[in-house]
Enzyme design. Sequence first.
Site, short mmCIF file in Angstrom:
data_model
loop_
_atom_site.label_atom_id
_atom_site.label_comp_id
_atom_site.label_asym_id
_atom_site.label_seq_id
_atom_site.Cartn_x
_atom_site.Cartn_y
_atom_site.Cartn_z
N PRO A 182 0.78 -1.22 0.00
CA PRO A 182 0.00 0.00 0.00
C PRO A 182 0.82 1.28 0.00
O PRO A 182 1.16 1.80 1.05
CB PRO A 182 -0.82 -0.12 1.29
N GLU A 183 1.11 1.79 -1.16
CA GLU A 183 1.51 3.19 -1.28
C GLU A 183 0.32 3.89 -1.94
O GLU A 183 -0.74 3.29 -2.10
CB GLU A 183 2.79 3.32 -2.10
N HIS A 197 -6.27 -13.16 10.30
CA HIS A 197 -5.88 -11.75 10.25
C HIS A 197 -6.98 -10.83 9.73
O HIS A 197 -6.72 -9.70 9.37
CB HIS A 197 -4.61 -11.60 9.40
N ARG A 236 0.51 -8.08 9.67
CA ARG A 236 1.55 -7.51 10.54
C ARG A 236 1.01 -6.50 11.54
O ARG A 236 1.73 -6.07 12.43
CB ARG A 236 2.65 -6.88 9.67
N ARG A 258 17.51 20.83 3.56
CA ARG A 258 17.66 19.46 4.05
C ARG A 258 18.92 18.83 3.46
O ARG A 258 19.04 18.73 2.24
CB ARG A 258 16.46 18.62 3.67
#
Length: 285
Positions: free
Chosen positions: A2-3, A97, A116, A160
């Site tokens: 899942p992105e 799950h 997970r 950054r």
Amino acid sequence: MPELPEVETVCRALARALEGRRIVRVEVRRPGLRLPFPADLAGRLTGARVTQIRRRAKYILIHLGTGPVVIAHLGMSGRVTILNAGDNGRDEPPGRHDHLLLDFEGGTQVRFNDARRFGLVVLAEDEAALAGHPLLADLGPEPLSNAFNGPVLAAALAGRKTPVKAALLDQRVVAGLGNIYICEALFHAGISPRRSAHTVAGKRAEGLAAAIKQVLAAAIESGGSSLRDYVQPNGELGYFQHAWAVYGREGTPCPGCDCEVPATGGVQRITQSGRSTFFCPRRQR
DNA sequence: CTACCATCCTGGTTGC
DNA sequence: TGCAACCAGGATGGTA
């Protein structure tokens, strides 16, 4: 799985199946995932009608009219299955799950599965509280929106010194990217993942913003990427993984310059921020 | 403020 | 074949 593209695919499927429909039963099968489930989650959802399903970054947002808004995240291994009356498996008992089951009028059932348990399901009190919710408040712009472009990206990366790969994993810079699509976008933009973030400015930032949009749009078009046994909520496989240029392709020739880097024989894999990065050091500078 | 690391969890794959 | 080590899409909280 899942992105952003996978979450978008899931949201579209959920919207098509559920918008306008009423929740008739909720089964909460464990206390929570990464965060505890809200108190009385079942009671607060049962009887509510789904008015709209949207995506923000990697979050699924389920609007319930004047009621609360469900905020769901799939983490690393979260999956959503939509089972309509008569579908194969609709009457099978939930698996180990399958943590949350939602039954809708008309017999449709949605199963939220997460081996997970890095995912989450929480509530915002109402739509007015959504934008200010702690999980959403600091997110950067949506990469596919007009609010995201080269100058905006350059401004977010300015100052950054961390590698651009690490900066793009920060959801405050731009929302919804993850390890796979960052590798892909950097490849298409010809930018080294090791390049210091603040040096991605001007034309480079333009190119990277464009590459991000292009890769995400193409992936959504393909129904997302299937890793392992990930499937879309309707059971179909996403197939963008076949279009990956560098991710997971260590040792293969670079598809851009067709080079075989002498030292390694092609696409290289390095570790950054504890995650695998794939890139072509000749094409990406 | 940035940067780095460990951590939450299970399951699939790899290597001996 | 068996078993241990390693790896995986994410996000956060602690420490330096």
